[in-house]
Design a protein around this motif. Structure first.
Motif, PDB file in Angstrom:
ATOM      1  N   ARG A 110      17.762   8.026   9.449  1.00 23.10           N
ATOM      2  CA  ARG A 110      18.582   8.336  10.284  1.00 23.10           C
ATOM      3  C   ARG A 110      18.759   7.119  11.747  1.00 23.10           C
ATOM      4  NH1 ARG A 110      16.510  12.604  15.530  1.00 23.10           N
ATOM      5  NH2 ARG A 110      19.022  11.967  16.631  1.00 23.10           N
ATOM      6  N   TRP A 111      17.768   5.914  11.645  1.00 20.88           N
ATOM      7  CA  TRP A 111      17.965   4.505  11.602  1.00 20.88           C
ATOM      8  C   TRP A 111      17.466   3.701  10.450  1.00 20.88           C
ATOM      9  CZ3 TRP A 111      14.979   8.442  14.581  1.00 20.88           C
ATOM     10  CH2 TRP A 111      16.063   8.900  15.898  1.00 20.88           C
ATOM     11  N   LEU A 112      19.236   3.076  10.213  1.00 24.60           N
ATOM     12  CA  LEU A 112      18.224   2.429   9.177  1.00 24.60           C
ATOM     13  C   LEU A 112      18.277   1.163   9.214  1.00 24.60           C
ATOM     14  CD1 LEU A 112      18.734   2.867   5.454  1.00 24.60           C
ATOM     15  CD2 LEU A 112      21.282   2.061   5.393  1.00 24.60           C
ATOM     16  N   ALA A 124       4.862   9.563   6.499  1.00 20.61           N
ATOM     17  CA  ALA A 124       5.114  10.105   8.559  1.00 20.61           C
ATOM     18  C   ALA A 124       6.999  10.074   8.272  1.00 20.61           C
ATOM     19  CB  ALA A 124       3.814   8.692   8.363  1.00 20.61           C
ATOM     20  N   VAL A 125       7.354  10.661   7.736  1.00 24.53           N
ATOM     21  CA  VAL A 125       8.458  11.301   7.724  1.00 24.53           C
ATOM     22  C   VAL A 125       9.007  12.574   8.698  1.00 24.53           C
ATOM     23  CG1 VAL A 125      11.030  10.751   7.638  1.00 24.53           C
ATOM     24  CG2 VAL A 125       9.456   9.038   6.627  1.00 24.53           C
ATOM     25  N   LEU A 126       8.939  13.787   7.990  1.00 22.81           N
ATOM     26  CA  LEU A 126       8.654  14.953   8.255  1.00 22.81           C
ATOM     27  C   LEU A 126       8.495  14.935   9.928  1.00 22.81           C
ATOM     28  CD1 LEU A 126       8.125  16.736   5.229  1.00 22.81           C
ATOM     29  CD2 LEU A 126      10.319  15.361   5.711  1.00 22.81           C
ATOM     30  N   GLN A 166       1.309  -1.335  -0.097  1.00 20.87           N
ATOM     31  CA  GLN A 166       0.013   0.094   0.194  1.00 20.87           C
ATOM     32  C   GLN A 166       1.023   1.199   0.255  1.00 20.87           C
ATOM     33  OE1 GLN A 166      -2.414  -0.440   3.763  1.00 20.87           O
ATOM     34  NE2 GLN A 166      -2.972   2.048   3.134  1.00 20.87           N
ATOM     35  N   VAL A 167       1.782   1.305   0.486  1.00 21.09           N
ATOM     36  CA  VAL A 167       2.916   2.317   0.815  1.00 21.09           C
ATOM     37  C   VAL A 167       3.493   2.685  -0.233  1.00 21.09           C
ATOM     38  CG1 VAL A 167       5.165   3.618   1.437  1.00 21.09           C
ATOM     39  CG2 VAL A 167       3.490   1.808   2.844  1.00 21.09           C
ATOM     40  N   GLY A 168       3.583   1.682  -1.142  1.00 19.52           N
ATOM     41  CA  GLY A 168       4.214   1.706  -2.664  1.00 19.52           C
ATOM     42  C   GLY A 168       3.009   2.399  -3.125  1.00 19.52           C
ATOM     43  N   GLY A 186      13.557   7.733   5.236  1.00 19.73           N
ATOM     44  CA  GLY A 186      12.903   7.545   6.242  1.00 19.73           C
ATOM     45  C   GLY A 186      12.024   6.312   5.950  1.00 19.73           C
ATOM     46  N   PRO A 187      12.003   5.349   5.210  1.00 22.92           N
ATOM     47  CA  PRO A 187      11.666   3.977   5.162  1.00 22.92           C
ATOM     48  C   PRO A 187      11.066   3.080   5.938  1.00 22.92           C
ATOM     49  CG  PRO A 187      13.735   3.672   4.801  1.00 22.92           C
ATOM     50  CD  PRO A 187      13.910   4.138   4.803  1.00 22.92           C
ATOM     51  N   GLY A 188      11.457   3.236   7.606  1.00 23.78           N
ATOM     52  CA  GLY A 188      11.177   2.051   8.020  1.00 23.78           C
ATOM     53  C   GLY A 188      11.480   0.594   8.237  1.00 23.78           C
ATOM     54  N   THR A 189      11.272  -0.069   8.933  1.00 21.39           N
ATOM     55  CA  THR A 189      11.869  -0.987   9.273  1.00 21.39           C
ATOM     56  C   THR A 189      11.571  -2.155   8.327  1.00 21.39           C
ATOM     57  OG1 THR A 189       9.439  -2.786   9.622  1.00 21.39           O
ATOM     58  CG2 THR A 189      11.000  -2.256  11.136  1.00 21.39           C
ATOM     59  N   HIS A 238       9.207  13.569  12.523  1.00 28.61           N
ATOM     60  CA  HIS A 238      10.210  13.623  13.110  1.00 28.61           C
ATOM     61  C   HIS A 238      11.968  13.808  12.847  1.00 28.61           C
ATOM     62  CE1 HIS A 238       7.404  10.890  14.531  1.00 28.61           C
ATOM     63  NE2 HIS A 238       7.338   9.865  13.090  1.00 28.61           N
ATOM     64  N   LEU A 239      11.500  15.194  12.137  1.00 28.42           N
ATOM     65  CA  LEU A 239      12.896  15.544  12.400  1.00 28.42           C
ATOM     66  C   LEU A 239      13.935  16.644  13.319  1.00 28.42           C
ATOM     67  CD1 LEU A 239      12.327  16.565   8.276  1.00 28.42           C
ATOM     68  CD2 LEU A 239      13.408  14.429   8.725  1.00 28.42           C
ATOM     69  N   VAL A 240      14.865  16.115  13.033  1.00 28.72           N
ATOM     70  CA  VAL A 240      15.828  16.936  14.381  1.00 28.72           C
ATOM     71  C   VAL A 240      15.249  18.620  13.754  1.00 28.72           C
ATOM     72  CG1 VAL A 240      17.256  17.542  15.323  1.00 28.72           C
ATOM     73  CG2 VAL A 240      17.029  15.348  15.045  1.00 28.72           C
ATOM     74  N   ASP A 241      15.414  18.610  12.324  1.00 28.06           N
ATOM     75  CA  ASP A 241      16.113  20.315  11.925  1.00 28.06           C
ATOM     76  C   ASP A 241      15.091  20.661  10.495  1.00 28.06           C
ATOM     77  OD1 ASP A 241      17.313  22.492  11.091  1.00 28.06           O
ATOM     78  OD2 ASP A 241      18.876  22.374  11.717  1.00 28.06           O
ATOM     79  N   ALA A 258      17.237  13.036   7.656  1.00 27.94           N
ATOM     80  CA  ALA A 258      17.241  14.102   5.820  1.00 27.94           C
ATOM     81  C   ALA A 258      18.078  15.662   5.993  1.00 27.94           C
ATOM     82  CB  ALA A 258      15.638  14.256   6.161  1.00 27.94           C
ATOM     83  N   GLU A 259      18.664  15.734   7.042  1.00 33.31           N
ATOM     84  CA  GLU A 259      19.246  16.961   7.531  1.00 33.31           C
ATOM     85  C   GLU A 259      20.470  16.724   6.523  1.00 33.31           C
ATOM     86  OE1 GLU A 259      17.514  14.714   9.443  1.00 33.31           O
ATOM     87  OE2 GLU A 259      16.288  15.629  10.966  1.00 33.31           O
ATOM     88  N   ASN A 260      20.908  15.484   6.159  1.00 37.57           N
ATOM     89  CA  ASN A 260      22.227  15.235   6.280  1.00 37.57           C
ATOM     90  C   ASN A 260      22.407  14.312   5.364  1.00 37.57           C
ATOM     91  OD1 ASN A 260      25.823  15.441   5.724  1.00 37.57           O
ATOM     92  ND2 ASN A 260      25.877  14.797   8.694  1.00 37.57           N
TER      93      ASN A 260
HETATM   94  C1  LIG Z   1       6.663   6.705  11.319  1.00 33.73           C
HETATM   95  S1  LIG Z   1       8.063   6.012  10.979  1.00 33.73           S
HETATM   96  C2  LIG Z   1       7.594   6.147   9.425  1.00 33.73           C
HETATM   97  C3  LIG Z   1       7.624   4.445   8.516  1.00 33.73           C
HETATM   98  C4  LIG Z   1       7.457   4.790   6.471  1.00 33.73           C
HETATM   99  N1  LIG Z   1       7.695   5.321   6.193  1.00 33.73           N
HETATM  100  C5  LIG Z   1       6.308   4.379   6.997  1.00 33.73           C
HETATM  101  O1  LIG Z   1       4.922   5.043   6.106  1.00 33.73           O
HETATM  102  O2  LIG Z   1       5.722   3.387   7.200  1.00 33.73           O
HETATM  103  C6  LIG Z   1       9.537   7.141  10.467  1.00 33.73           C
HETATM  104  C7  LIG Z   1      10.370   7.219   9.579  1.00 33.73           C
HETATM  105  O3  LIG Z   1      11.776   7.776   9.644  1.00 33.73           O
HETATM  106  C8  LIG Z   1      12.261   8.047   9.748  1.00 33.73           C
HETATM  107  N2  LIG Z   1      13.755   9.039  10.461  1.00 33.73           N
HETATM  108  C9  LIG Z   1      12.385   9.293  11.824  1.00 33.73           C
HETATM  109  N3  LIG Z   1      14.291  10.645  11.675  1.00 33.73           N
HETATM  110  C10 LIG Z   1      14.384  11.200  10.194  1.00 33.73           C
HETATM  111  C11 LIG Z   1      15.211  11.979  10.045  1.00 33.73           C
HETATM  112  N4  LIG Z   1      15.905  13.079  11.040  1.00 33.73           N
HETATM  113  N5  LIG Z   1      15.529  11.441   8.951  1.00 33.73           N
HETATM  114  C12 LIG Z   1      15.543  10.448   7.959  1.00 33.73           C
HETATM  115  N6  LIG Z   1      14.221   9.762   8.430  1.00 33.73           N
HETATM  116  C13 LIG Z   1      14.073   9.763   9.778  1.00 33.73           C
HETATM  117  C14 LIG Z   1      12.531   6.893  11.507  1.00 33.73           C
HETATM  118  O4  LIG Z   1      13.434   6.073  11.835  1.00 33.73           O
HETATM  119  C15 LIG Z   1      11.474   5.904  10.904  1.00 33.73           C
HETATM  120  O5  LIG Z   1      11.514   4.934   9.643  1.00 33.73           O
END
Ligand SMILES: C[S@@+](CC[C@H](N)C(=O)[O-])C[C@H]1O[C@@H](n2cnc3c(N)ncnc32)[C@H](O)[C@@H]1O
Length: 272
Positions: free
Chosen positions: A77-79, A146-148, A27-29, A52-55, A150-153, A129-131
């Motif tokens: 960030r956490w591959l 569902a990634v932005l 569904q994501v693809g 931020g692909p997730g697991t 969670h960003l730091v900056d 994403a910052e680097n």
């Molecule tokens: C809620 S999960 C979403 C996973 C997937 N995209 C989905 O739709 O199920 C957030 C993902 O963003 C990643 N993430 C968190 N901070 C990030 C950052 N600063 N840059 C890139 N990815 C980041 C997490 O490690 C995680 O894989």
């Protein structure tokens, strides 16, 4: 959240979990492919980054199966590492479901990756994403789901995504603006000062796992400042109007702006 970021935790490989994760991954693809159809962008032969692909990397693999350039890239960030006991069965199941649905090209890519691992088909980049550890102008399309939030900056990320996007290239970012601590009260985090929210966010095992106080219009503005043209921003989900207006009164904000709970932002880097 346990003692490590979600992407490093053990994964449930029961058949129910594999079925659920396969359906979700497909569904994501599919979602990414649908986003493209709302624009003049073309996936065929395009160099793709999934942020931020997730697991699992189902979204990126799905796009590879639909004609994106080989390899597709993922950055996190956490591959999440490859796990034989999870990713093999997961991608095999995706392949079977896609074959049954008559989607042979996608099914083949999932089957190949189930057999060979990510090998040469996926470029896995360890970096937020910052680097991002890639050359400038590397991608024709960047996707995130569902990634932005969670960003730091966010400002640094907008500039970095602009840098790695090729001139004329596209970015598609779907963001969940809810307070992730309690989806029933999705704007309550706006009542905290930004300093308190930052301290709470950084104290988590997976920092920034609770989402962001930044609102949809503010993120769009940061991407525009970085140089992107905004193609469109769809507001997909809104908070209850009365609840939003109560929060807006308390913090002195525009209730219509803070109401947006989920948005899809589509951006283009100008050609010159
Ligand atoms: C809620 S999960 C979403 C996973 C997937 N995209 C989905 O739709 O199920 C957030 C993902 O963003 C990643 N993430 C968190 N901070 C990030 C950052 N600063 N840059 C890139 N990815 C980041 C997490 O490690 C995680 O894989």
């Amino acid at each position: 959240v346990g003692s490590a970021p979600t992407n490093f935790a053990e994964l449930d490989n029961s058949s129910d979990a594999i079925e659920r994760d396969a359906l979700y991954g497909i569904q994501v693809g599919q979602g990414y492919a649908d986003w493209i159809t709302n624009t003049p962008a073309k996936l065929a032969g395009g160099r793709v980054l999934e942020l931020g692909p997730g697991t699992s990397y189902c979204g990126a693999i799905g796009l590879l199966g639909r004609g994106a350039a080989d390899p597709v890239s993922v950055a996190d960030r956490w591959l999440a590492p490859w796990r034989d006991n999870y990713h093999g069965p997961l991608y095999t199941r995706c392949s079977k479901l896609l074959r049954e649905a008559g989607r042979a090209a996608e099914a083949k890519v999932f089957a190949d990756i189930a057999a060979e691992g990510y090998s040469t088909r996926i470029q896995a980049l360890s970096g937020g994403a910052e680097n991002l550890p890639v050359e400038s102008n590397s991608f024709d399309m960047v996707f995130s789901n569902a990634v932005l939030e969670h960003l730091v900056d966010h400002s640094a990320a907008a500039r970095e995504l602009y840098r790695v996007t090729a001139p004329g290239g596209w970015n598609f970012h779907q963001t969940d603006f809810r307070d992730h601590r309690n989806f029933e009260r999705p704007l309550d985090h706006l009542l905290m000062s930004s300093k308190e929210w930052l301290a709470l966010s950084e104290a988590q095992v997976e920092p920034h796992c609770f989402g962001t106080q930044l609102r949809a219009h503010a993120i769009a503005a940061l991407f525009a400042e970085a140089g992107f043209d905004t193609f469109t921003q769809y507001h997909i989900e809104m908070a209850d109007a009365e609840y939003a207006s109560r929060i807006a009164d308390q913090i002195g904000s525009d209730p219509e702006q803070i109401r947006v709970l989920c948005s899809l932002l589509i951006l283009r880097k100008p050609l010159t």
